[in-house]
Write an enzyme that holds these catalytic residues in place. Sequence first.
Site, PDB file in Angstrom:
ATOM      1  CD  GLU A  42      28.029 -43.011  14.998  1.00 21.88           C
ATOM      2  OE1 GLU A  42      27.261 -42.259  15.621  1.00 21.88           O
ATOM      3  OE2 GLU A  42      28.152 -44.225  15.278  1.00 21.88           O
ATOM      4  CE  LYS A 115      23.405 -42.191  16.821  1.00 26.28           C
ATOM      5  NZ  LYS A 115      24.772 -42.602  17.235  1.00 26.28           N
ATOM      6  CB  CYS A 153      25.322 -45.564  14.988  1.00 25.31           C
ATOM      7  SG  CYS A 153      26.116 -46.866  15.978  1.00 25.31           S
TER       8      CYS A 153
END
Length: 292
Positions: A42, A115, A153
Amino acid sequence: MEVKVAAVQMSMGWNVDENIQNAEKHVRAAASAGAKIILISELFERVYFCAKEKAEYMQFAEELELNRAVNHFRGVAKELEVVLPISFYERKHAARYNSIAIIDADGEVLGVYRKSHIPHDVSGYQEKFYFNIGDTGFKVWNTKYAKIGVAICWDQWFPETARCMALMGAEILFYPTAIGSEPSDSTMDTKDHWQRVMQGHAGANLVPLVCANRTGQEYVDEIGVKFYGSSFIADHTGAKISEMDRDSEGYVIADLDLKAIDDYRSFWGLFRDRRPDLYGAISTLDGETKFQ
Protein backbone atom coordinates in the site's frame (compact mmCIF):
# COMPACT_ATOMS: atom_id res chain seq x y z
CA MET A 1 -5.88 -23.19 -15.11
CA GLU A 2 -2.69 -22.62 -13.14
CA VAL A 3 -1.26 -19.21 -12.31
CA LYS A 4 1.76 -18.11 -10.31
CA VAL A 5 1.23 -15.11 -8.02
CA ALA A 6 3.65 -12.98 -6.00
CA ALA A 7 3.72 -10.21 -3.40
CA VAL A 8 6.55 -7.68 -3.16
CA GLN A 9 7.84 -6.65 0.28
CA MET A 10 10.08 -3.58 0.57
CA SER A 11 10.90 -0.52 2.65
CA MET A 12 10.28 3.03 1.45
CA GLY A 13 11.93 6.41 1.72
CA TRP A 14 10.75 9.86 0.70
CA ASN A 15 12.17 9.73 -2.85
CA VAL A 16 9.33 8.61 -5.11
CA ASP A 17 11.52 7.72 -8.08
CA GLU A 18 13.80 5.56 -5.95
CA ASN A 19 10.83 3.70 -4.48
CA ILE A 20 9.40 3.06 -7.94
CA GLN A 21 12.76 1.77 -9.14
CA ASN A 22 13.08 -0.52 -6.11
CA ALA A 23 9.57 -1.86 -6.64
CA GLU A 24 10.31 -2.48 -10.31
CA LYS A 25 13.43 -4.45 -9.39
CA HIS A 26 11.37 -6.81 -7.25
CA VAL A 27 8.57 -7.02 -9.81
CA ARG A 28 11.07 -8.03 -12.48
CA ALA A 29 12.59 -10.65 -10.19
CA ALA A 30 9.17 -12.13 -9.43
CA ALA A 31 8.25 -12.10 -13.12
CA SER A 32 11.53 -13.89 -13.94
CA ALA A 33 10.47 -16.57 -11.46
CA GLY A 34 7.23 -17.00 -13.40
CA ALA A 35 4.78 -14.79 -11.50
CA LYS A 36 1.93 -13.45 -13.64
CA ILE A 37 0.07 -11.37 -11.03
CA ILE A 38 2.33 -9.35 -8.74
CA LEU A 39 1.19 -7.22 -5.81
CA ILE A 40 3.12 -4.27 -4.30
CA SER A 41 2.27 -2.91 -0.85
CA GLU A 42 0.00 0.00 0.00
CA LEU A 43 1.09 3.58 -0.86
CA PHE A 44 4.59 2.43 -1.83
CA GLU A 45 5.56 5.68 -3.57
CA ARG A 46 6.86 7.21 -0.33
CA VAL A 47 7.06 6.94 3.44
CA TYR A 48 3.71 6.18 5.09
CA PHE A 49 2.86 9.86 5.49
CA CYS A 50 -0.45 9.14 7.23
CA ALA A 51 1.40 8.66 10.53
CA LYS A 52 0.74 12.34 11.27
CA GLU A 53 -1.74 14.98 10.15
CA LYS A 54 0.14 17.47 7.97
CA ALA A 55 -1.82 19.54 5.48
CA GLU A 56 1.12 19.83 3.07
CA TYR A 57 1.13 16.07 2.58
CA MET A 58 -2.29 16.26 0.99
CA GLN A 59 -0.51 17.68 -2.05
CA PHE A 60 0.91 14.21 -2.68
CA ALA A 61 -2.45 13.22 -4.19
CA GLU A 62 -2.55 13.01 -7.99
CA GLU A 63 -5.18 12.22 -10.57
CA LEU A 64 -4.98 8.72 -12.00
CA GLU A 65 -3.77 9.91 -15.39
CA LEU A 66 -0.90 11.88 -13.83
CA ASN A 67 0.35 9.42 -11.22
CA ARG A 68 4.00 8.45 -11.74
CA ALA A 69 3.75 4.93 -10.35
CA VAL A 70 0.68 4.02 -12.40
CA ASN A 71 2.13 5.38 -15.62
CA HIS A 72 5.51 3.75 -15.00
CA PHE A 73 4.10 0.33 -14.23
CA ARG A 74 1.78 0.38 -17.21
CA GLY A 75 4.90 0.05 -19.31
CA VAL A 76 6.39 -2.62 -17.06
CA ALA A 77 3.18 -4.66 -17.11
CA LYS A 78 3.02 -4.56 -20.90
CA GLU A 79 6.68 -5.46 -21.32
CA LEU A 80 6.59 -8.38 -18.87
CA GLU A 81 2.98 -9.39 -19.64
CA VAL A 82 2.05 -9.34 -15.96
CA VAL A 83 -0.92 -7.99 -14.01
CA LEU A 84 0.00 -5.24 -11.53
CA PRO A 85 -2.41 -3.72 -8.97
CA ILE A 86 -0.79 -0.34 -8.19
CA SER A 87 -1.64 1.53 -4.98
CA PHE A 88 -1.61 5.33 -5.13
CA TYR A 89 -2.93 8.48 -3.45
CA GLU A 90 -5.68 9.60 -5.80
CA ARG A 91 -7.06 13.10 -6.26
CA LYS A 92 -10.34 13.57 -8.07
CA HIS A 93 -11.42 17.22 -8.10
CA ALA A 94 -11.80 18.16 -4.41
CA ALA A 95 -11.79 14.56 -3.15
CA ARG A 96 -8.82 12.39 -2.16
CA TYR A 97 -8.80 8.61 -1.97
CA ASN A 98 -6.55 5.72 -0.99
CA SER A 99 -6.85 3.93 -4.32
CA ILE A 100 -5.51 1.08 -6.38
CA ALA A 101 -5.35 0.93 -10.18
CA ILE A 102 -5.57 -2.52 -11.76
CA ILE A 103 -3.15 -2.77 -14.68
CA ASP A 104 -3.74 -5.75 -16.96
CA ALA A 105 -0.99 -7.65 -18.76
CA ASP A 106 -1.34 -5.43 -21.84
CA GLY A 107 -0.59 -2.30 -19.83
CA GLU A 108 -4.18 -1.04 -19.84
CA VAL A 109 -5.82 0.19 -16.64
CA LEU A 110 -8.98 -1.84 -16.06
CA GLY A 111 -10.23 0.61 -13.45
CA VAL A 112 -9.76 1.83 -9.89
CA TYR A 113 -10.87 0.63 -6.47
CA ARG A 114 -11.05 3.19 -3.65
CA LYS A 115 -10.47 1.98 -0.09
CA SER A 116 -13.83 1.55 1.62
CA HIS A 117 -12.84 1.42 5.29
CA ILE A 118 -10.62 4.27 6.51
CA PRO A 119 -8.86 3.84 9.88
CA HIS A 120 -7.88 6.48 12.39
CA ASP A 121 -5.46 6.08 15.28
CA VAL A 122 -4.39 9.21 17.14
CA SER A 123 -0.80 8.02 16.88
CA GLY A 124 0.48 6.39 13.72
CA TYR A 125 -2.45 5.77 11.36
CA GLN A 126 -4.38 9.00 10.81
CA GLU A 127 -5.93 8.17 7.46
CA LYS A 128 -9.26 9.89 8.00
CA PHE A 129 -7.40 13.19 7.73
CA TYR A 130 -6.10 12.33 4.25
CA PHE A 131 -8.77 10.20 2.57
CA ASN A 132 -12.43 10.34 1.71
CA ILE A 133 -14.27 7.07 2.18
CA GLY A 134 -14.17 5.04 -1.02
CA ASP A 135 -17.20 5.29 -3.28
CA THR A 136 -16.51 2.57 -5.86
CA GLY A 137 -17.93 -0.35 -3.94
CA PHE A 138 -16.11 -3.67 -4.01
CA LYS A 139 -14.91 -4.82 -7.40
CA VAL A 140 -13.68 -7.90 -9.20
CA TRP A 141 -11.42 -7.58 -12.23
CA ASN A 142 -11.31 -10.01 -15.13
CA THR A 143 -7.58 -9.92 -15.88
CA LYS A 144 -5.67 -11.97 -18.43
CA TYR A 145 -4.80 -14.65 -15.89
CA ALA A 146 -7.61 -14.71 -13.32
CA LYS A 147 -10.61 -12.92 -11.87
CA ILE A 148 -9.16 -11.00 -8.95
CA GLY A 149 -10.62 -9.07 -6.05
CA VAL A 150 -8.42 -6.31 -4.63
CA ALA A 151 -9.02 -4.44 -1.37
CA ILE A 152 -6.70 -2.27 0.72
CA CYS A 153 -5.23 -2.77 4.22
CA TRP A 154 -7.93 -1.78 6.77
CA ASP A 155 -10.52 -3.37 4.47
CA GLN A 156 -9.04 -6.72 5.47
CA TRP A 157 -10.40 -6.47 9.02
CA PHE A 158 -13.94 -6.59 7.61
CA PRO A 159 -15.04 -10.08 6.48
CA GLU A 160 -17.82 -8.51 4.41
CA THR A 161 -15.17 -7.20 2.01
CA ALA A 162 -13.75 -10.61 1.20
CA ARG A 163 -17.17 -12.26 1.07
CA CYS A 164 -18.52 -9.68 -1.37
CA MET A 165 -15.54 -10.13 -3.69
CA ALA A 166 -15.90 -13.91 -3.52
CA LEU A 167 -19.62 -13.64 -4.31
CA MET A 168 -18.71 -11.46 -7.29
CA GLY A 169 -16.55 -14.23 -8.69
CA ALA A 170 -13.05 -13.47 -7.42
CA GLU A 171 -10.72 -16.42 -7.87
CA ILE A 172 -7.91 -14.79 -5.87
CA LEU A 173 -8.03 -12.05 -3.22
CA PHE A 174 -5.28 -9.41 -3.01
CA TYR A 175 -4.56 -7.05 -0.10
CA PRO A 176 -1.80 -4.43 -0.26
CA THR A 177 -1.17 -3.27 3.31
CA ALA A 178 0.82 -0.91 5.54
CA ILE A 179 0.65 -2.31 9.06
CA GLY A 180 3.15 -2.34 11.86
CA SER A 181 3.76 -1.22 15.41
CA GLU A 182 1.38 0.94 17.41
CA PRO A 183 3.22 4.13 18.47
CA SER A 184 0.62 4.68 21.22
CA ASP A 185 1.30 1.23 22.76
CA SER A 186 4.78 -0.23 22.32
CA THR A 187 3.70 -3.53 23.93
CA MET A 188 1.14 -4.29 21.21
CA ASP A 189 2.10 -6.62 18.36
CA THR A 190 -0.80 -7.52 16.06
CA LYS A 191 1.20 -9.31 13.35
CA ASP A 192 -0.23 -12.76 14.04
CA HIS A 193 -3.77 -11.42 14.51
CA TRP A 194 -3.49 -9.52 11.22
CA GLN A 195 -2.41 -12.65 9.36
CA ARG A 196 -4.99 -14.93 10.98
CA VAL A 197 -7.87 -12.65 9.99
CA MET A 198 -6.84 -12.80 6.34
CA GLN A 199 -6.23 -16.54 6.54
CA GLY A 200 -9.80 -16.78 7.79
CA HIS A 201 -11.04 -14.87 4.74
CA ALA A 202 -9.28 -17.36 2.49
CA GLY A 203 -10.60 -20.38 4.37
CA ALA A 204 -14.17 -19.11 4.81
CA ASN A 205 -14.49 -18.23 1.13
CA LEU A 206 -12.32 -21.07 -0.21
CA VAL A 207 -10.35 -18.48 -2.22
CA PRO A 208 -6.56 -18.04 -2.03
CA LEU A 209 -5.25 -14.73 -0.75
CA VAL A 210 -2.12 -12.66 -1.43
CA CYS A 211 -0.93 -9.96 0.99
CA ALA A 212 1.95 -7.50 0.40
CA ASN A 213 3.10 -5.48 3.41
CA ARG A 214 5.79 -2.86 3.98
CA THR A 215 8.89 -3.54 6.02
CA GLY A 216 11.35 -1.32 7.86
CA GLN A 217 11.22 1.59 10.31
CA GLU A 218 9.64 4.82 9.06
CA TYR A 219 9.32 8.23 10.71
CA VAL A 220 7.11 11.25 10.17
CA ASP A 221 8.67 13.81 12.49
CA GLU A 222 8.66 12.21 15.95
CA ILE A 223 6.21 9.41 15.11
CA GLY A 224 7.81 6.13 14.12
CA VAL A 225 6.20 2.95 12.84
CA LYS A 226 8.08 -0.35 12.51
CA PHE A 227 6.25 -2.25 9.79
CA TYR A 228 5.66 -5.96 10.24
CA GLY A 229 6.76 -7.21 6.84
CA SER A 230 5.58 -10.84 6.94
CA SER A 231 3.95 -10.67 3.50
CA PHE A 232 2.33 -13.99 2.69
CA ILE A 233 0.18 -16.11 0.42
CA ALA A 234 -2.58 -18.32 1.82
CA ASP A 235 -4.21 -21.17 -0.05
CA HIS A 236 -7.96 -21.72 -0.32
CA THR A 237 -8.05 -23.44 3.08
CA GLY A 238 -6.36 -20.49 4.78
CA ALA A 239 -3.00 -22.22 5.23
CA LYS A 240 0.07 -20.06 4.62
CA ILE A 241 1.98 -21.52 1.68
CA SER A 242 4.58 -18.77 1.27
CA GLU A 243 5.72 -16.14 3.76
CA MET A 244 8.48 -13.58 4.25
CA ASP A 245 10.10 -12.60 7.53
CA ARG A 246 9.60 -9.23 9.18
CA ASP A 247 12.69 -7.45 7.89
CA SER A 248 13.77 -8.73 4.47
CA GLU A 249 13.04 -7.17 1.10
CA GLY A 250 12.01 -9.38 -1.80
CA TYR A 251 8.90 -11.31 -2.75
CA VAL A 252 6.78 -14.31 -1.88
CA ILE A 253 5.55 -16.52 -4.70
CA ALA A 254 3.23 -19.49 -5.12
CA ASP A 255 1.50 -21.58 -7.78
CA LEU A 256 -2.29 -21.71 -7.70
CA ASP A 257 -4.36 -24.28 -9.58
CA LEU A 258 -7.55 -22.30 -10.08
CA LYS A 259 -9.47 -25.18 -11.68
CA ALA A 260 -8.72 -27.53 -8.79
CA ILE A 261 -9.62 -24.80 -6.27
CA ASP A 262 -12.91 -24.13 -8.04
CA ASP A 263 -13.74 -27.84 -7.93
CA TYR A 264 -12.92 -27.93 -4.21
CA ARG A 265 -15.05 -24.84 -3.55
CA SER A 266 -17.98 -26.36 -5.42
CA PHE A 267 -17.63 -29.66 -3.54
CA TRP A 268 -17.89 -27.94 -0.16
CA GLY A 269 -21.16 -26.24 -1.08
CA LEU A 270 -20.62 -23.18 1.10
CA PHE A 271 -22.03 -20.81 -1.48
CA ARG A 272 -24.89 -23.18 -2.25
CA ASP A 273 -25.89 -23.29 1.42
CA ARG A 274 -25.78 -19.56 2.11
CA ARG A 275 -28.95 -17.92 3.54
CA PRO A 276 -28.96 -14.26 2.42
CA ASP A 277 -32.57 -14.01 3.60
CA LEU A 278 -31.29 -14.32 7.18
CA TYR A 279 -28.44 -11.84 6.94
CA GLY A 280 -30.35 -8.59 7.30
CA ALA A 281 -28.46 -7.57 10.46
CA ILE A 282 -25.25 -7.31 8.47
CA SER A 283 -26.65 -4.36 6.52
CA THR A 284 -27.31 -2.36 9.72
CA LEU A 285 -24.98 -0.50 12.07
CA ASP A 286 -26.52 -1.70 15.36
CA GLY A 287 -27.85 -5.09 14.35
CA GLU A 288 -31.44 -3.90 14.33
CA THR A 289 -32.01 -0.62 12.50
CA LYS A 290 -31.94 -0.74 8.74
CA PHE A 291 -29.53 1.84 7.36
CA GLN A 292 -31.35 4.43 5.28
